[in-house]
Design a protein around this motif. Structure first.
Motif, PDB file in Angstrom:
ATOM      1  N   MET A   1       0.844  -1.182   0.000  1.00 54.47           N
ATOM      2  CA  MET A   1       0.000   0.000   0.000  1.00 54.47           C
ATOM      3  C   MET A   1       0.884   1.238   0.000  1.00 54.47           C
ATOM      4  O   MET A   1       1.835   1.350   0.753  1.00 54.47           O
ATOM      5  CB  MET A   1      -0.877  -0.008   1.252  1.00 54.47           C
ATOM      6  N   LYS A   2       0.584   2.218  -0.840  1.00 53.00           N
ATOM      7  CA  LYS A   2       1.401   3.418  -0.973  1.00 53.00           C
ATOM      8  C   LYS A   2       1.201   4.342   0.214  1.00 53.00           C
ATOM      9  O   LYS A   2       0.081   4.601   0.618  1.00 53.00           O
ATOM     10  CB  LYS A   2       1.073   4.160  -2.259  1.00 53.00           C
ATOM     11  N   GLN A   3       2.295   4.828   0.793  1.00 48.42           N
ATOM     12  CA  GLN A   3       2.225   5.741   1.932  1.00 48.42           C
ATOM     13  C   GLN A   3       1.928   7.140   1.425  1.00 48.42           C
ATOM     14  O   GLN A   3       2.635   7.682   0.585  1.00 48.42           O
ATOM     15  CB  GLN A   3       3.566   5.728   2.688  1.00 48.42           C
ATOM     16  N   PRO A   4       0.847   7.782   1.906  1.00 52.99           N
ATOM     17  CA  PRO A   4       0.551   9.132   1.434  1.00 52.99           C
ATOM     18  C   PRO A   4       1.579  10.130   1.933  1.00 52.99           C
ATOM     19  O   PRO A   4       2.176   9.965   2.989  1.00 52.99           O
ATOM     20  CB  PRO A   4      -0.828   9.418   2.038  1.00 52.99           C
ATOM     21  N   VAL A   5       1.777  11.186   1.150  1.00 53.19           N
ATOM     22  CA  VAL A   5       2.700  12.231   1.572  1.00 53.19           C
ATOM     23  C   VAL A   5       2.017  13.117   2.585  1.00 53.19           C
ATOM     24  O   VAL A   5       0.798  13.185   2.667  1.00 53.19           O
ATOM     25  CB  VAL A   5       3.146  13.086   0.356  1.00 53.19           C
ATOM     26  N   SER A   6       2.832  13.794   3.400  1.00 53.37           N
ATOM     27  CA  SER A   6       2.248  14.711   4.364  1.00 53.37           C
ATOM     28  C   SER A   6       1.742  15.955   3.654  1.00 53.37           C
ATOM     29  O   SER A   6       2.173  16.286   2.557  1.00 53.37           O
ATOM     30  CB  SER A   6       3.298  15.087   5.416  1.00 53.37           C
ATOM     31  N   LYS A   7       0.845  16.670   4.280  1.00 51.43           N
ATOM     32  CA  LYS A   7       0.164  17.780   3.635  1.00 51.43           C
ATOM     33  C   LYS A   7       1.136  18.850   3.156  1.00 51.43           C
ATOM     34  O   LYS A   7       1.030  19.348   2.038  1.00 51.43           O
ATOM     35  CB  LYS A   7      -0.848  18.390   4.603  1.00 51.43           C
ATOM     36  N   ASN A   8       2.118  19.193   4.008  1.00 48.66           N
ATOM     37  CA  ASN A   8       2.990  20.295   3.643  1.00 48.66           C
ATOM     38  C   ASN A   8       3.951  19.927   2.528  1.00 48.66           C
ATOM     39  O   ASN A   8       4.624  20.772   1.983  1.00 48.66           O
ATOM     40  CB  ASN A   8       3.782  20.786   4.863  1.00 48.66           C
ATOM     41  N   VAL A   9       4.033  18.645   2.176  1.00 48.33           N
ATOM     42  CA  VAL A   9       4.849  18.234   1.038  1.00 48.33           C
ATOM     43  C   VAL A   9       4.021  18.214  -0.237  1.00 48.33           C
ATOM     44  O   VAL A   9       4.397  18.759  -1.265  1.00 48.33           O
ATOM     45  CB  VAL A   9       5.483  16.848   1.285  1.00 48.33           C
ATOM     46  N   SER A  10       2.862  17.603  -0.183  1.00 41.80           N
ATOM     47  CA  SER A  10       2.094  17.358  -1.405  1.00 41.80           C
ATOM     48  C   SER A  10       1.555  18.635  -2.035  1.00 41.80           C
ATOM     49  O   SER A  10       1.276  18.664  -3.226  1.00 41.80           O
ATOM     50  CB  SER A  10       0.933  16.401  -1.098  1.00 41.80           C
ATOM     51  N   GLU A  11       1.375  19.701  -1.253  1.00 39.26           N
ATOM     52  CA  GLU A  11       0.823  20.924  -1.816  1.00 39.26           C
ATOM     53  C   GLU A  11       1.882  21.757  -2.526  1.00 39.26           C
ATOM     54  O   GLU A  11       1.561  22.716  -3.206  1.00 39.26           O
ATOM     55  CB  GLU A  11       0.182  21.760  -0.695  1.00 39.26           C
ATOM     56  N   ASN A  12       3.136  21.413  -2.365  1.00 39.05           N
ATOM     57  CA  ASN A  12       4.216  22.184  -2.960  1.00 39.05           C
ATOM     58  C   ASN A  12       4.631  21.602  -4.306  1.00 39.05           C
ATOM     59  O   ASN A  12       4.344  20.453  -4.616  1.00 39.05           O
ATOM     60  CB  ASN A  12       5.427  22.222  -2.018  1.00 39.05           C
ATOM     61  N   LYS A  13       5.340  22.414  -5.078  1.00 36.28           N
ATOM     62  CA  LYS A  13       5.846  21.986  -6.369  1.00 36.28           C
ATOM     63  C   LYS A  13       7.339  21.720  -6.242  1.00 36.28           C
ATOM     64  O   LYS A  13       8.089  22.566  -5.768  1.00 36.28           O
ATOM     65  CB  LYS A  13       5.592  23.058  -7.426  1.00 36.28           C
ATOM     66  N   PHE A  14       7.759  20.540  -6.654  1.00 32.71           N
ATOM     67  CA  PHE A  14       9.157  20.143  -6.535  1.00 32.71           C
ATOM     68  C   PHE A  14       9.765  19.976  -7.924  1.00 32.71           C
ATOM     69  O   PHE A  14       9.168  19.334  -8.799  1.00 32.71           O
ATOM     70  CB  PHE A  14       9.274  18.849  -5.742  1.00 32.71           C
ATOM     71  N   LEU A  15      10.948  20.551  -8.107  1.00 32.29           N
ATOM     72  CA  LEU A  15      11.652  20.500  -9.384  1.00 32.29           C
ATOM     73  C   LEU A  15      12.944  19.723  -9.225  1.00 32.29           C
ATOM     74  O   LEU A  15      13.617  19.820  -8.194  1.00 32.29           O
ATOM     75  CB  LEU A  15      11.974  21.916  -9.877  1.00 32.29           C
ATOM     76  N   ILE A  16      13.315  18.962 -10.246  1.00 29.53           N
ATOM     77  CA  ILE A  16      14.570  18.223 -10.252  1.00 29.53           C
ATOM     78  C   ILE A  16      15.502  18.852 -11.274  1.00 29.53           C
ATOM     79  O   ILE A  16      15.060  19.469 -12.254  1.00 29.53           O
ATOM     80  CB  ILE A  16      14.318  16.723 -10.564  1.00 29.53           C
ATOM     81  N   ASN A  17      16.800  18.719 -11.078  1.00 32.45           N
ATOM     82  CA  ASN A  17      17.796  19.383 -11.925  1.00 32.45           C
ATOM     83  C   ASN A  17      17.979  18.669 -13.263  1.00 32.45           C
ATOM     84  O   ASN A  17      19.081  18.280 -13.649  1.00 32.45           O
ATOM     85  CB  ASN A  17      19.144  19.493 -11.192  1.00 32.45           C
ATOM     86  N   GLN A  18      16.882  18.507 -13.972  1.00 35.80           N
ATOM     87  CA  GLN A  18      16.886  17.905 -15.300  1.00 35.80           C
ATOM     88  C   GLN A  18      16.082  18.774 -16.257  1.00 35.80           C
ATOM     89  O   GLN A  18      15.044  19.328 -15.882  1.00 35.80           O
ATOM     90  CB  GLN A  18      16.295  16.490 -15.264  1.00 35.80           C
ATOM     91  N   LEU A  19      16.580  18.890 -17.482  1.00 32.86           N
ATOM     92  CA  LEU A  19      15.888  19.598 -18.559  1.00 32.86           C
ATOM     93  C   LEU A  19      15.431  18.586 -19.596  1.00 32.86           C
ATOM     94  O   LEU A  19      16.155  17.638 -19.906  1.00 32.86           O
ATOM     95  CB  LEU A  19      16.814  20.630 -19.211  1.00 32.86           C
ATOM     96  N   SER A  20      14.256  18.802 -20.128  1.00 25.54           N
ATOM     97  CA  SER A  20      13.724  17.870 -21.131  1.00 25.54           C
ATOM     98  C   SER A  20      14.255  18.217 -22.516  1.00 25.54           C
ATOM     99  O   SER A  20      14.345  19.394 -22.883  1.00 25.54           O
ATOM    100  CB  SER A  20      12.193  17.924 -21.143  1.00 25.54           C
ATOM    101  N   PHE A  21      14.626  17.187 -23.283  1.00 24.11           N
ATOM    102  CA  PHE A  21      14.923  17.372 -24.697  1.00 24.11           C
ATOM    103  C   PHE A  21      13.588  17.506 -25.427  1.00 24.11           C
ATOM    104  O   PHE A  21      12.803  16.554 -25.497  1.00 24.11           O
ATOM    105  CB  PHE A  21      15.702  16.180 -25.257  1.00 24.11           C
ATOM    106  N   LEU A  22      13.321  18.690 -25.989  1.00 25.61           N
ATOM    107  CA  LEU A  22      12.025  18.916 -26.628  1.00 25.61           C
ATOM    108  C   LEU A  22      11.973  18.326 -28.028  1.00 25.61           C
ATOM    109  O   LEU A  22      10.944  17.842 -28.474  1.00 25.61           O
ATOM    110  CB  LEU A  22      11.729  20.419 -26.671  1.00 25.61           C
ATOM    111  N   SER A  23      13.059  18.434 -28.754  1.00 28.90           N
ATOM    112  CA  SER A  23      13.118  17.818 -30.083  1.00 28.90           C
ATOM    113  C   SER A  23      14.348  16.929 -30.131  1.00 28.90           C
ATOM    114  O   SER A  23      15.426  17.331 -29.731  1.00 28.90           O
ATOM    115  CB  SER A  23      13.192  18.888 -31.177  1.00 28.90           C
TER     116      SER A  23
END
Length: 687
Positions: A1-23
């Motif tokens: 069973m998946k453990q839910p994230v705590s409220k103060n984590v799930s409402e935030n936006k998290f970015l990782i140091n990766q850029l997408s190749f668009l083409s």
């Protein structure tokens, strides 16, 4: 069973140091050759279309590599590749494209043709006359959470150029040239032994890259950066690099990158309950603060000796420092001394002191004196070496003194403790703040346990492996630690050369048999490992488990602390941008980024912002790793073992199951004997 994230984590936006190749290129033609070359990229033949092997009948598992040429114009075998179907080829192709791009950007570039591209950006000349080069690691990575490839951008620290070319150095400091290992020529980094012909003909255009031994030979101080806020500095560096160099459209459309870092999906964001970190001291008294816990309650497992007897080894000119150290360790003036933390009577015995006169080779005086000491069996002995040299000193002979003294003490079952005399002199009255750290390490070295984890209630056997390597002497030594995770007390430490792979399975088998001698069963075997374990290395472990404990789950946790391999997470929903303590993020394929720090309350950012731990999981029962609760239990275990660092009040993010073995190996590699005396294998004497 998946453990839910705590409220103060799930409402935030998290970015990782990766850029997408668009083409991305859909299909390319590559040249394939069995021969390496400077502009070819090594690849395993299994990462190419199956028919390619038919062109190279000499390929086999002991020699499985081919080499790719992305501008084939010679006799190489030409192969059409769909990049979406062969991600390993795609990774190397985009590395080659980026390499060409950055050669045109007035940067310095380096690639190992296997993993990634390094881009070195020159910084303004610093106050000491050195030119810093900020190192960035770029790697095309496959992220199972999104289709296609992403470009991971990592900051890998600084290198330095002194500004003197190789010919000038040879004339001004001829003795320094032997310490040159890496150089810059025409904006590319080369090893000095692998210079191209053009560089050999133009050595006045070859610029050595500073290392510690070269700096010593040039009589300059190698720059030292103590960064308390590594995480925020890291993000600032990669953000600046992205703005300056990683435009959305590069190389006439060959590359097109997203303008912003990739966001993480909410389902991949988790956080442990941060209240689960009480330490236990004497009489199982809990405390969340190490200093007050030790001072108030004393160590979890007290010392058995009736008394600690302390003596010093020091150069005759450091007699005043010896008196200062003894005074502070004895609780003067008006502070907590060693016995306040160890709760054991302590005698500073000047009659045992060893005073040496030969600064260049003190071991000729110290070692015989240690051998002739008279020791009482019911006392614990602590030998404090006031070293006139820092243990990082570059001269090999002086470097070994530190370890030879330590080894001689261990052979007499004397707990060793080294204090850098110059650092102590510079510390002045602040030396009193060293006492708690010294006390906890000394307690452990003498057989006590400063504190343990709050009991987890399971019957896991945890075995950790850490690596120490030195390129100068071409040595790679693996240390191991065995812990019964019910209480976090270590049972045994060992070390062996990395190339003796069978020793890993031997260490595990010995640990299992020892555990079963005092326990009815093992819930699971958890291996904390310093790198990703290969299927070939994992197979003997499987076979051993099937023989001793059929069906027992085995989990290998890869724990990585390499800057160049870092995935960094930014929390854009908080003012600090720094994920909270206990936050962990799933990157796919059982790979995680785990934040272990003291950031618990919004707006209350700690002074020390450590980098996150990079984790990967592997198991003989892979289905277990799809269970969120099961993964959470493994994360909690890593978290708790990061709180057992008996060397400092500040607990580092790396679990001691890996850091302790690395410290062990880093000491033992310099010893003349490759075995420890009885009674020392279960003690963390290396702290």
């Amino acid at each position: 069973m998946k453990q839910p994230v705590s409220k103060n984590v799930s409402e935030n936006k998290f970015l990782i140091n990766q850029l997408s190749f668009l083409s991305q290129q859909e299909e390319i033609t590559v040249g394939v050759s069995p021969e390496p070359a400077s502009d070819r990229y090594r690849i395993h033949y299994r990462d190419l279309p199956g028919y390619v092997k038919s062109f190279f009948p000499d390929l086999h598992e002991s020699n499985p590599y081919l080499y790719l040429q992305f501008d084939p114009s010679g006799p190489e075998v030409k192969v059409r590749i769909k990049l979406s179907e062969y991600p390993e080829v795609a990774q190397k192709y985009y590395t080659a494209v980026l390499f060409r791009y950055f050669l045109e950007q007035k940067t310095v570039v380096k690639t190992n043709f296997i993993k990634a591209l390094e881009v070195w950006v020159r910084q303004p000349k610093n106050a000491t006359g050195l030119y810093p080069l900020a190192r960035y690691n770029l790697k095309a990575v496959v992220n199972s959470r999104v289709p296609g490839l992403n470009l991971r951008v990592a900051f890998d620290g600084f290198s330095y150029i002194q500004g003197m070319h190789l010919m000038e150095m040879g004339q001004t400091f001829p003795e320094a040239v032997e310490h040159v290992t890496q150089v810059v020529f025409e904006r590319q980094v080369y090893h000095i032994r692998r210079l191209p012909q053009k560089a050999l003909m133009n050595r006045s255009q070859v610029y050595p890259i500073l290392n510690r031994r070269l700096a010593s030979a040039l009589k300059i101080i190698y720059p030292f950066r103590r960064e308390m806020k590594k995480h925020s500095n890291y993000i600032s560096m990669i953000e600046s690099f992205k703005t300056d160099y990683l435009r959305t459209d590069m190389l006439d459309g060959q590359l097109s990158l997203s303008s912003g870092w990739m966001p993480l999906d909410e389902k991949d964001i988790f956080r442990l309950e941060t209240s689960e970190k009480n330490f236990l001291f004497a009489n199982r008294q809990p405390a969340s603060d190490i200093h007050s816990g030790l001072l108030t309650h004393g160590p979890y497992r007290p010392l058995l000796q009736k008394q600690i007897r302390v003596f010093f080894m020091y150069h005759e000119k450091d007699a005043a420092l010896r008196e200062k150290a003894a005074s502070y360790l004895n609780g003067n003036p008006g502070g907590a001394g060693l016995s306040s933390f160890t709760k054991t009577p302590t005698l500073f015995d000047p009659k045992m002191d060893i005073v040496f006169r030969d600064m260049e080779n003190p071991v000729t005086e110290i070692l015989p004196a240690i051998s002739s000491l008279t020791l009482e069996p019911d006392c614990g002995y602590l030998g404090i070496y006031l070293s006139p040299y820092d243990k990082t000193v570059t001269q090999a002979e002086k470097h070994r003194i530190y370890y030879l003294v330590k080894e001689a003490l261990l052979q007499r079952n004397i707990a060793p403790q080294t204090i850098d005399a110059q650092r102590m002199q510079d510390a002045g009255a602040s030396f009193r703040y060293w006492i708690p750290n010294l006390a906890m390490a000394i307690t452990a070295k003498l057989g006590g346990v400063p504190w343990v984890l709050n009991k987890t209630g399971n019957h896991d056997l945890v075995v950790g492996f850490g690596l120490y390597s030195t390129s100068k002497y071409n040595l790679r030594i693996v240390g191991s630690s065995v812990c019964f995770s019910e209480d976090g007390i270590f049972e045994e430490f060992d070390f062996f050369p990395e190339n003796e792979n069978y020793r890993v399975a031997v260490s595990l088998e010995k640990a299992i048999l020892r555990y079963l001698s005092s326990h009815k069963t093992i819930d699971r075997l958890v291996i904390h490992y310093y790198k990703e374990i290969s299927n070939k290395a994992f197979q003997p472990i499987r076979e051993m488990i099937n023989r001793l404990q059929p069906g027992m789950p085995v989990i290998v946790v890869r724990i990585n602390s390499s800057l160049s391999e870092y995935n960094i997470i930014q929390d854009t929903g908080s003012r600090e941008g720094f994920p909270y303590d206990g936050s962990y993020f799933h990157l796919g394929n059982h790979q995680y980024v785990f934040y272990i720090n003291r950031h618990e309350i919004p707006g209350n950012l700690p002074s020390h912002l450590p980098m996150p731990v990079q984790l990967g999981f592997k198991s003989n029962n892979p289905e277990l790793l799809n269970d969120g609760d099961y993964v959470k239990s493994l994360m909690k275990q890593v978290y708790l073992f990061s709180k057992l660092y008996w060397r400092s009040l500040r607990q580092p993010a790396i679990p001691v199951t890996v850091s302790y073995p690395r410290m062990l190996a880093g000491n033992a590699v310099w010893f003349e004997r490759q075995t420890l005396p009885d009674g020392m294998t279960g003690l963390p004497w290396f702290l």
